[in-house]
Design a protein around this motif. Sequence first.
Motif, PDB file in Angstrom:
ATOM      1  N   GLN A  76      24.640  55.914 -36.276  1.00  0.00           N
ATOM      2  CA  GLN A  76      25.322  56.977 -35.534  1.00  0.00           C
ATOM      3  C   GLN A  76      25.059  58.345 -36.162  1.00  0.00           C
ATOM      4  O   GLN A  76      25.969  59.041 -36.590  1.00  0.00           O
ATOM      5  CB  GLN A  76      26.816  56.686 -35.410  1.00  0.00           C
ATOM      6  CG  GLN A  76      27.131  55.412 -34.681  1.00  0.00           C
ATOM      7  CD  GLN A  76      26.576  55.350 -33.263  1.00  0.00           C
ATOM      8  OE1 GLN A  76      26.187  56.359 -32.672  1.00  0.00           O
ATOM      9  NE2 GLN A  76      26.507  54.149 -32.699  1.00  0.00           N
ATOM     10  N   VAL A  77      23.788  58.703 -36.195  1.00  0.00           N
ATOM     11  CA  VAL A  77      23.351  59.948 -36.831  1.00  0.00           C
ATOM     12  C   VAL A  77      23.189  61.036 -35.776  1.00  0.00           C
ATOM     13  O   VAL A  77      22.463  60.837 -34.798  1.00  0.00           O
ATOM     14  CB  VAL A  77      21.999  59.737 -37.558  1.00  0.00           C
ATOM     15  CG1 VAL A  77      21.507  61.023 -38.188  1.00  0.00           C
ATOM     16  CG2 VAL A  77      22.128  58.640 -38.587  1.00  0.00           C
ATOM     17  N   PHE A  82      22.062  64.813 -29.546  1.00  0.00           N
ATOM     18  CA  PHE A  82      22.239  63.375 -29.357  1.00  0.00           C
ATOM     19  C   PHE A  82      22.708  62.679 -30.636  1.00  0.00           C
ATOM     20  O   PHE A  82      22.736  63.275 -31.696  1.00  0.00           O
ATOM     21  CB  PHE A  82      20.910  62.737 -28.927  1.00  0.00           C
ATOM     22  CG  PHE A  82      20.304  63.394 -27.728  1.00  0.00           C
ATOM     23  CD1 PHE A  82      20.855  63.218 -26.468  1.00  0.00           C
ATOM     24  CD2 PHE A  82      19.181  64.197 -27.852  1.00  0.00           C
ATOM     25  CE1 PHE A  82      20.302  63.832 -25.358  1.00  0.00           C
ATOM     26  CE2 PHE A  82      18.625  64.810 -26.739  1.00  0.00           C
ATOM     27  CZ  PHE A  82      19.186  64.629 -25.490  1.00  0.00           C
ATOM     28  N   PHE A  83      23.033  61.385 -30.498  1.00  0.00           N
ATOM     29  CA  PHE A  83      23.327  60.523 -31.637  1.00  0.00           C
ATOM     30  C   PHE A  83      22.359  59.355 -31.588  1.00  0.00           C
ATOM     31  O   PHE A  83      22.115  58.796 -30.525  1.00  0.00           O
ATOM     32  CB  PHE A  83      24.763  59.969 -31.578  1.00  0.00           C
ATOM     33  CG  PHE A  83      25.799  60.986 -31.910  1.00  0.00           C
ATOM     34  CD1 PHE A  83      26.296  61.827 -30.938  1.00  0.00           C
ATOM     35  CD2 PHE A  83      26.279  61.101 -33.193  1.00  0.00           C
ATOM     36  CE1 PHE A  83      27.251  62.777 -31.251  1.00  0.00           C
ATOM     37  CE2 PHE A  83      27.235  62.037 -33.513  1.00  0.00           C
ATOM     38  CZ  PHE A  83      27.725  62.888 -32.535  1.00  0.00           C
ATOM     39  N   ALA A  84      21.824  58.991 -32.739  1.00  0.00           N
ATOM     40  CA  ALA A  84      20.952  57.826 -32.836  1.00  0.00           C
ATOM     41  C   ALA A  84      21.801  56.654 -33.301  1.00  0.00           C
ATOM     42  O   ALA A  84      22.540  56.771 -34.279  1.00  0.00           O
ATOM     43  CB  ALA A  84      19.830  58.092 -33.838  1.00  0.00           C
ATOM     44  N   ASP A  85      21.694  55.513 -32.611  1.00  0.00           N
ATOM     45  CA  ASP A  85      22.460  54.335 -33.034  1.00  0.00           C
ATOM     46  C   ASP A  85      22.099  53.967 -34.470  1.00  0.00           C
ATOM     47  O   ASP A  85      22.967  53.819 -35.315  1.00  0.00           O
ATOM     48  CB  ASP A  85      22.194  53.145 -32.112  1.00  0.00           C
ATOM     49  CG  ASP A  85      22.849  53.300 -30.747  1.00  0.00           C
ATOM     50  OD1 ASP A  85      23.758  54.132 -30.596  1.00  0.00           O
ATOM     51  OD2 ASP A  85      22.445  52.553 -29.832  1.00  0.00           O
ATOM     52  N   PHE A  86      20.797  53.803 -34.742  1.00  0.00           N
ATOM     53  CA  PHE A  86      20.316  53.475 -36.087  1.00  0.00           C
ATOM     54  C   PHE A  86      19.071  54.309 -36.352  1.00  0.00           C
ATOM     55  O   PHE A  86      18.239  54.484 -35.467  1.00  0.00           O
ATOM     56  CB  PHE A  86      19.959  51.983 -36.199  1.00  0.00           C
ATOM     57  CG  PHE A  86      21.095  51.077 -35.856  1.00  0.00           C
ATOM     58  CD1 PHE A  86      22.097  50.818 -36.788  1.00  0.00           C
ATOM     59  CD2 PHE A  86      21.188  50.495 -34.611  1.00  0.00           C
ATOM     60  CE1 PHE A  86      23.163  49.992 -36.462  1.00  0.00           C
ATOM     61  CE2 PHE A  86      22.252  49.661 -34.281  1.00  0.00           C
ATOM     62  CZ  PHE A  86      23.238  49.416 -35.211  1.00  0.00           C
ATOM     63  N   LEU A  87      18.934  54.810 -37.565  1.00  0.00           N
ATOM     64  CA  LEU A  87      17.792  55.644 -37.923  1.00  0.00           C
ATOM     65  C   LEU A  87      17.247  55.238 -39.278  1.00  0.00           C
ATOM     66  O   LEU A  87      17.997  55.143 -40.250  1.00  0.00           O
ATOM     67  CB  LEU A  87      18.209  57.125 -37.973  1.00  0.00           C
ATOM     68  CG  LEU A  87      17.196  58.114 -38.571  1.00  0.00           C
ATOM     69  CD1 LEU A  87      15.930  58.196 -37.727  1.00  0.00           C
ATOM     70  CD2 LEU A  87      17.827  59.488 -38.724  1.00  0.00           C
ATOM     71  N   SER A  92      11.013  57.682 -39.586  1.00  0.00           N
ATOM     72  CA  SER A  92      11.418  58.446 -38.398  1.00  0.00           C
ATOM     73  C   SER A  92      11.539  57.543 -37.176  1.00  0.00           C
ATOM     74  O   SER A  92      11.107  57.886 -36.078  1.00  0.00           O
ATOM     75  CB  SER A  92      10.432  59.588 -38.126  1.00  0.00           C
ATOM     76  OG  SER A  92      10.394  60.475 -39.214  1.00  0.00           O
ATOM     77  N   LEU A  93      12.155  56.376 -37.384  1.00  0.00           N
ATOM     78  CA  LEU A  93      12.334  55.407 -36.302  1.00  0.00           C
ATOM     79  C   LEU A  93      13.805  55.319 -35.920  1.00  0.00           C
ATOM     80  O   LEU A  93      14.664  55.066 -36.772  1.00  0.00           O
ATOM     81  CB  LEU A  93      11.840  54.019 -36.717  1.00  0.00           C
ATOM     82  CG  LEU A  93      12.106  52.907 -35.692  1.00  0.00           C
ATOM     83  CD1 LEU A  93      11.323  53.150 -34.401  1.00  0.00           C
ATOM     84  CD2 LEU A  93      11.770  51.551 -36.285  1.00  0.00           C
ATOM     85  N   ILE A  94      14.075  55.502 -34.641  1.00  0.00           N
ATOM     86  CA  ILE A  94      15.407  55.347 -34.087  1.00  0.00           C
ATOM     87  C   ILE A  94      15.445  54.021 -33.340  1.00  0.00           C
ATOM     88  O   ILE A  94      14.558  53.730 -32.533  1.00  0.00           O
ATOM     89  CB  ILE A  94      15.745  56.504 -33.118  1.00  0.00           C
ATOM     90  CG1 ILE A  94      15.825  57.817 -33.893  1.00  0.00           C
ATOM     91  CG2 ILE A  94      17.031  56.226 -32.354  1.00  0.00           C
ATOM     92  CD1 ILE A  94      15.887  59.048 -33.022  1.00  0.00           C
ATOM     93  N   VAL A  95      16.467  53.221 -33.617  1.00  0.00           N
ATOM     94  CA  VAL A  95      16.683  51.974 -32.890  1.00  0.00           C
ATOM     95  C   VAL A  95      17.942  52.159 -32.055  1.00  0.00           C
ATOM     96  O   VAL A  95      19.009  52.472 -32.592  1.00  0.00           O
ATOM     97  CB  VAL A  95      16.829  50.771 -33.851  1.00  0.00           C
ATOM     98  CG1 VAL A  95      17.112  49.493 -33.062  1.00  0.00           C
ATOM     99  CG2 VAL A  95      15.584  50.609 -34.712  1.00  0.00           C
ATOM    100  N   GLU A  96      17.797  51.993 -30.754  1.00  0.00           N
ATOM    101  CA  GLU A  96      18.904  52.146 -29.822  1.00  0.00           C
ATOM    102  C   GLU A  96      19.286  50.789 -29.260  1.00  0.00           C
ATOM    103  O   GLU A  96      18.413  49.992 -28.912  1.00  0.00           O
ATOM    104  CB  GLU A  96      18.511  53.068 -28.662  1.00  0.00           C
ATOM    105  CG  GLU A  96      18.369  54.521 -29.055  1.00  0.00           C
ATOM    106  CD  GLU A  96      19.688  55.159 -29.394  1.00  0.00           C
ATOM    107  OE1 GLU A  96      20.625  55.076 -28.585  1.00  0.00           O
ATOM    108  OE2 GLU A  96      19.796  55.744 -30.484  1.00  0.00           O
ATOM    109  N   ILE A  97      20.574  50.534 -29.158  1.00  0.00           N
ATOM    110  CA  ILE A  97      21.097  49.321 -28.551  1.00  0.00           C
ATOM    111  C   ILE A  97      21.781  49.742 -27.261  1.00  0.00           C
ATOM    112  O   ILE A  97      22.767  50.477 -27.292  1.00  0.00           O
ATOM    113  CB  ILE A  97      22.099  48.594 -29.482  1.00  0.00           C
ATOM    114  CG1 ILE A  97      21.509  48.406 -30.880  1.00  0.00           C
ATOM    115  CG2 ILE A  97      22.523  47.273 -28.863  1.00  0.00           C
ATOM    116  CD1 ILE A  97      20.216  47.640 -30.913  1.00  0.00           C
TER     117      ILE A  97
END
Length: 175
Positions: A76-77, A82-87, A92-97
Amino acid sequence: MIERGEDWVPPLPTGERVAGAKRRSGEGAAPTHPAKRKAGATERARELRLDETKAEYRLWGELRGRHLNDYKFVRQVPLGPFFADFLCREKSLIVEIDGSQHAESLTDESRTTWLNSHGYSVLRFWNHEVLAERRAVLDTILAVLEGQIHSPSPGLRFAPATLSPVGRGGGASHG
Protein backbone atom coordinates in the motif's frame (compact mmCIF):
# COMPACT_ATOMS: atom_id res chain seq x y z
CA MET A 1 6.27 13.59 -29.99
CA ILE A 2 4.29 15.69 -27.53
CA GLU A 3 6.03 16.63 -24.28
CA ARG A 4 3.92 15.97 -21.19
CA GLY A 5 4.49 16.85 -17.57
CA GLU A 6 5.09 14.14 -14.98
CA ASP A 7 1.61 14.60 -13.54
CA TRP A 8 -0.07 13.92 -16.90
CA VAL A 9 -2.63 11.13 -16.70
CA PRO A 10 -3.77 9.67 -20.03
CA PRO A 11 -7.46 9.94 -20.90
CA LEU A 12 -9.82 7.02 -20.42
CA PRO A 13 -10.82 5.10 -23.56
CA THR A 14 -13.95 7.27 -23.66
CA GLY A 15 -11.74 10.38 -23.92
CA GLU A 16 -12.67 11.49 -20.40
CA ARG A 17 -9.87 12.81 -18.18
CA VAL A 18 -9.22 11.16 -14.82
CA ALA A 19 -7.69 14.28 -13.25
CA GLY A 20 -10.86 15.45 -11.50
CA ALA A 21 -12.26 12.01 -10.73
CA LYS A 22 -12.04 10.34 -7.36
CA ARG A 23 -9.17 7.90 -7.46
CA ARG A 24 -8.11 5.02 -5.30
CA SER A 25 -5.92 7.43 -3.33
CA GLY A 26 -8.69 9.94 -2.72
CA GLU A 27 -9.42 13.28 -4.24
CA GLY A 28 -7.31 16.23 -5.27
CA ALA A 29 -4.55 17.18 -7.65
CA ALA A 30 -1.78 14.74 -8.41
CA PRO A 31 1.73 15.41 -7.17
CA THR A 32 4.24 16.17 -9.93
CA HIS A 33 6.59 13.32 -8.99
CA PRO A 34 5.60 9.74 -8.09
CA ALA A 35 7.66 9.82 -4.88
CA LYS A 36 5.94 12.97 -3.61
CA ARG A 37 2.95 12.17 -1.46
CA LYS A 38 -0.32 13.98 -1.36
CA ALA A 39 -1.58 15.31 1.93
CA GLY A 40 -3.23 12.46 3.80
CA ALA A 41 -1.61 9.72 1.70
CA THR A 42 0.22 8.13 4.64
CA GLU A 43 -2.97 7.93 6.68
CA ARG A 44 -4.87 6.47 3.71
CA ALA A 45 -2.10 3.87 3.17
CA ARG A 46 -2.44 2.84 6.81
CA GLU A 47 -6.20 2.45 6.36
CA LEU A 48 -5.68 0.30 3.26
CA ARG A 49 -3.24 -1.91 5.14
CA LEU A 50 -5.80 -2.47 7.89
CA ASP A 51 -8.64 -3.07 5.42
CA GLU A 52 -6.85 -5.67 3.29
CA THR A 53 -8.62 -8.39 1.36
CA LYS A 54 -8.11 -12.07 2.12
CA ALA A 55 -6.03 -12.39 -1.08
CA GLU A 56 -3.83 -9.42 -0.09
CA TYR A 57 -3.37 -10.92 3.38
CA ARG A 58 -2.32 -14.30 1.97
CA LEU A 59 0.07 -12.84 -0.61
CA TRP A 60 1.60 -10.43 1.92
CA GLY A 61 2.39 -13.43 4.12
CA GLU A 62 4.50 -14.81 1.26
CA LEU A 63 6.16 -11.52 0.23
CA ARG A 64 6.93 -9.88 3.58
CA GLY A 65 10.29 -10.23 5.28
CA ARG A 66 12.12 -11.02 2.02
CA HIS A 67 10.52 -14.49 1.88
CA LEU A 68 10.48 -14.52 -1.94
CA ASN A 69 14.15 -15.09 -2.89
CA ASP A 70 15.27 -12.18 -0.70
CA TYR A 71 13.32 -9.55 -2.68
CA LYS A 72 11.98 -6.83 -0.40
CA PHE A 73 8.36 -5.79 -0.85
CA VAL A 74 6.33 -3.05 0.80
CA ARG A 75 2.56 -2.73 0.64
CA GLN A 76 0.00 0.00 0.00
CA VAL A 77 2.61 2.49 -1.17
CA PRO A 78 1.47 5.94 -2.36
CA LEU A 79 2.83 6.67 -5.85
CA GLY A 80 1.67 9.95 -7.32
CA PRO A 81 -2.14 9.86 -7.41
CA PHE A 82 -2.32 6.09 -6.79
CA PHE A 83 -1.51 3.35 -4.27
CA ALA A 84 0.40 0.21 -5.19
CA ASP A 85 -0.81 -2.96 -3.47
CA PHE A 86 2.75 -4.36 -3.32
CA LEU A 87 5.99 -2.79 -4.54
CA CYS A 88 9.49 -4.18 -4.96
CA ARG A 89 11.48 -0.94 -5.17
CA GLU A 90 14.69 -2.71 -6.19
CA LYS A 91 13.05 -3.94 -9.41
CA SER A 92 10.39 -1.19 -9.71
CA LEU A 93 7.71 -3.90 -9.85
CA ILE A 94 4.17 -3.28 -8.65
CA VAL A 95 1.98 -6.30 -7.94
CA GLU A 96 -1.74 -5.56 -7.95
CA ILE A 97 -4.43 -7.87 -6.61
CA ASP A 98 -7.73 -7.14 -8.32
CA GLY A 99 -11.24 -7.95 -7.17
CA SER A 100 -14.38 -8.07 -9.29
CA GLN A 101 -14.65 -4.25 -9.31
CA HIS A 102 -11.69 -4.25 -11.74
CA ALA A 103 -13.38 -6.50 -14.32
CA GLU A 104 -15.00 -3.56 -16.10
CA SER A 105 -12.68 -0.81 -14.84
CA LEU A 106 -11.86 1.88 -17.35
CA THR A 107 -9.31 3.52 -15.08
CA ASP A 108 -6.95 0.52 -14.73
CA GLU A 109 -5.51 1.10 -18.20
CA SER A 110 -4.78 4.79 -17.60
CA ARG A 111 -3.46 3.99 -14.11
CA THR A 112 -1.09 1.35 -15.51
CA THR A 113 0.02 3.71 -18.30
CA TRP A 114 0.83 6.41 -15.73
CA LEU A 115 2.78 3.99 -13.52
CA ASN A 116 4.64 2.56 -16.54
CA SER A 117 5.58 6.04 -17.72
CA HIS A 118 7.09 6.70 -14.29
CA GLY A 119 9.34 3.65 -14.45
CA TYR A 120 7.17 0.99 -12.79
CA SER A 121 6.20 -2.37 -14.25
CA VAL A 122 2.76 -3.58 -13.21
CA LEU A 123 1.78 -7.22 -12.70
CA ARG A 124 -1.89 -7.98 -11.98
CA PHE A 125 -3.62 -11.02 -10.50
CA TRP A 126 -7.24 -11.70 -9.62
CA ASN A 127 -8.15 -12.38 -5.99
CA HIS A 128 -9.21 -15.94 -6.82
CA GLU A 129 -5.84 -16.65 -8.48
CA VAL A 130 -3.97 -15.68 -5.32
CA LEU A 131 -6.28 -17.77 -3.14
CA ALA A 132 -6.44 -20.89 -5.34
CA GLU A 133 -3.07 -20.85 -7.15
CA ARG A 134 -0.69 -19.03 -4.81
CA ARG A 135 2.38 -21.06 -5.86
CA ALA A 136 1.78 -20.21 -9.54
CA VAL A 137 1.30 -16.53 -8.61
CA LEU A 138 4.59 -16.50 -6.67
CA ASP A 139 6.40 -18.28 -9.53
CA THR A 140 5.10 -15.63 -11.95
CA ILE A 141 6.20 -12.76 -9.69
CA LEU A 142 9.63 -14.36 -9.36
CA ALA A 143 9.90 -14.84 -13.14
CA VAL A 144 9.23 -11.12 -13.67
CA LEU A 145 11.68 -10.10 -10.93
CA GLU A 146 14.40 -12.27 -12.48
CA GLY A 147 13.79 -11.03 -16.02
CA GLN A 148 12.33 -14.26 -17.39
CA ILE A 149 9.10 -12.42 -18.27
CA HIS A 150 9.59 -9.00 -19.81
CA SER A 151 7.02 -8.66 -22.61
CA PRO A 152 3.55 -7.20 -22.11
CA SER A 153 0.68 -9.66 -21.79
CA PRO A 154 -2.86 -9.33 -23.12
CA GLY A 155 -5.42 -7.64 -20.94
CA LEU A 156 -2.81 -5.66 -18.96
CA ARG A 157 -1.93 -8.63 -16.74
CA PHE A 158 1.74 -7.63 -17.10
CA ALA A 159 2.75 -4.19 -18.33
CA PRO A 160 6.49 -3.43 -18.27
CA ALA A 161 7.75 0.05 -17.53
CA THR A 162 8.10 2.43 -20.44
CA LEU A 163 10.62 4.62 -18.63
CA SER A 164 13.73 3.43 -16.83
CA PRO A 165 13.84 3.93 -13.04
CA VAL A 166 16.74 6.37 -13.55
CA GLY A 167 14.47 8.59 -15.67
CA ARG A 168 11.98 9.04 -12.83
CA GLY A 169 14.58 10.63 -10.59
CA GLY A 170 15.21 7.62 -8.35
CA GLY A 171 18.68 6.82 -9.63
CA ALA A 172 19.96 3.40 -10.47
CA SER A 173 19.69 0.83 -7.74
CA HIS A 174 22.84 -0.93 -6.69
CA GLY A 175 22.58 -4.07 -4.79
